[in-house]
Design a protein around this motif. Structure first.
Motif, PDB file in Angstrom:
ATOM      1  N   VAL A   1       9.479   5.771  57.748  1.00  0.00           N
ATOM      2  CA  VAL A   1       8.169   6.452  57.935  1.00  0.00           C
ATOM      3  C   VAL A   1       7.852   7.270  56.603  1.00  0.00           C
ATOM      4  CG1 VAL A   1       6.145   6.284  58.493  1.00  0.00           C
ATOM      5  CG2 VAL A   1       7.150   4.848  59.521  1.00  0.00           C
TER       6      VAL A   1
ATOM      7  N   ARG B   1       5.018  10.164  55.497  1.00  0.00           N
ATOM      8  CA  ARG B   1       4.261  10.096  54.962  1.00  0.00           C
ATOM      9  C   ARG B   1       3.999  11.009  54.261  1.00  0.00           C
ATOM     10  NH1 ARG B   1       2.119  11.923  61.132  1.00  0.00           N
ATOM     11  NH2 ARG B   1       4.221  13.811  60.390  1.00  0.00           N
TER      12      ARG B   1
ATOM     13  N   GLN C   1       6.693  -1.109  51.997  1.00  0.00           N
ATOM     14  CA  GLN C   1       5.384  -1.268  52.832  1.00  0.00           C
ATOM     15  C   GLN C   1       4.554  -0.173  52.370  1.00  0.00           C
ATOM     16  OE1 GLN C   1       4.181  -4.331  53.916  1.00  0.00           O
ATOM     17  NE2 GLN C   1       7.338  -5.043  53.338  1.00  0.00           N
ATOM     18  N   VAL C   2       3.320  -0.264  52.247  1.00  0.00           N
ATOM     19  CA  VAL C   2       2.293   0.916  51.946  1.00  0.00           C
ATOM     20  C   VAL C   2       1.134   0.542  52.608  1.00  0.00           C
ATOM     21  CG1 VAL C   2       1.540   2.164  49.337  1.00  0.00           C
ATOM     22  CG2 VAL C   2       3.289   0.796  49.652  1.00  0.00           C
ATOM     23  N   GLY C   3       0.478   1.849  53.342  1.00  0.00           N
ATOM     24  CA  GLY C   3      -0.669   1.619  53.577  1.00  0.00           C
ATOM     25  C   GLY C   3      -1.292   2.768  54.057  1.00  0.00           C
ATOM     26  N   GLY C   4      -1.200   3.917  52.580  1.00  0.00           N
ATOM     27  CA  GLY C   4      -2.070   5.248  52.087  1.00  0.00           C
ATOM     28  C   GLY C   4      -3.186   5.084  52.474  1.00  0.00           C
TER      29      GLY C   4
ATOM     30  N   ASP D   1      -0.930   0.886  46.023  1.00  0.00           N
ATOM     31  CA  ASP D   1       0.249   0.000  46.777  1.00  0.00           C
ATOM     32  C   ASP D   1       0.625  -1.326  46.044  1.00  0.00           C
ATOM     33  OD1 ASP D   1      -2.163  -1.382  46.628  1.00  0.00           O
ATOM     34  OD2 ASP D   1      -2.370  -1.501  48.247  1.00  0.00           O
TER      35      ASP D   1
ATOM     36  N   ARG E   1       8.203   2.658  55.471  1.00  0.00           N
ATOM     37  CA  ARG E   1       6.476   2.563  55.233  1.00  0.00           C
ATOM     38  C   ARG E   1       6.372   3.256  54.898  1.00  0.00           C
ATOM     39  NH1 ARG E   1       4.979   2.465  60.587  1.00  0.00           N
ATOM     40  NH2 ARG E   1       3.382   2.495  59.948  1.00  0.00           N
TER      41      ARG E   1
ATOM     42  N   THR F   1       2.573   5.747  54.191  1.00  0.00           N
ATOM     43  CA  THR F   1       1.042   5.969  54.745  1.00  0.00           C
ATOM     44  C   THR F   1       0.680   7.491  53.953  1.00  0.00           C
ATOM     45  OG1 THR F   1      -0.080   5.620  56.464  1.00  0.00           O
ATOM     46  CG2 THR F   1       1.758   6.520  56.714  1.00  0.00           C
ATOM     47  N   GLY F   2       0.253   7.935  55.120  1.00  0.00           N
ATOM     48  CA  GLY F   2      -0.862   9.511  54.320  1.00  0.00           C
ATOM     49  C   GLY F   2      -2.159   9.329  53.553  1.00  0.00           C
TER      50      GLY F   2
END
Length: 217
Positions: free
Chosen positions: A137, A139, A158-161, A170, A184, A186-187
């Motif tokens: 992960v 962040r 996998q992008v989820g920011g 993304d 992954r 994120t942030g």
């Protein structure tokens, strides 16, 4: 060139050759990452030549697994993901305040990596990296700053920011090849930006250039 035996069962080597053609196409800008991810997923689900053939029909290579073999396309270089997983992390965080940071080359990404940029910028390059575990992960927090994560085309990303008055890109997310680690990302991007890009490794780019220079037999 259409396969004369579309119902013939595809081998692992034929699926790998088609996947290699897709990776070359995305590196050259012929496919975007969303379409690349969809086609790559279809490659490894395909059971016959007839299912593989449409995936490369519109690319500048013969449009079937059989014809790729006839052309003499080299087998893809084994990525050896198993050899790149494990070991102590190089670092678990990075900070840029009115400055910059880089994590690139042969470094080991930890299970959890936190990056912070305030009025600054950072680069996290995973193309030559090792990975502490099969799932990592990253962040990213960009406050009035910018950050870029670079991944090879065959890595599972996998992008989820979230972007607030800023952007968290993304478009480069998608599955990787079998056995690839999952990363992954994120942030938060606040008045700033986090970009995620897919780029080939330098050795792979040089290999592709050499292959294009060779005349087809």
């Amino acid at each position: 060139m259409m396969s004369e035996l579309p119902e013939m069962r595809a081998s692992d080597a034929e699926r790998d050759r088609v996947a290699e053609a897709l990776r070359e196409a995305v590196a050259e800008g012929r496919l975007d990452m969303e379409e690349f991810a969809q086609r790559l997923d279809a490659v490894y689900k395909a059971r016959t030549h007839g299912e593989l053939e449409p995936l490369v029909r519109d690319l500048p290579v013969p449009g079937s697994a059989t014809s790729l073999a006839e052309r003499g396309a080299p087998a893809p270089v084994a990525e050896g993901w198993a050899d790149r997983i494990g070991g102590p992390p190089s670092s678990t965080w990075a900070v840029a305040v009115m400055g910059g940071f880089q994590r690139r080359g042969s470094w080991t990404a930890p299970r959890r990596f936190t990056a912070f940029a305030f009025w600054g910028g950072g680069e996290i390059d995973l193309r030559e990296a090792r990975f502490e575990d099969r799932e990592v992960v990253i962040r990213c927090f960009a406050i009035m700053g910018g950050m870029q994560v670079i991944a090879p085309p065959d890595l599972d990303v996998q992008v989820g920011g979230v972007g607030i008055m800023g952007g968290f890109d993304d478009k480069a997310g998608g599955p990787g090849t079998p056995g690839a680690p999952r990363v992954r990302i994120t942030g938060l991007a606040f008045w700033g930006g986090v970009g995620v890009a897919r780029k080939e490794r330098r050795a792979r780019r040089e290999q592709l250039r050499e292959e294009r220079r060779k005349p087809l037999e």
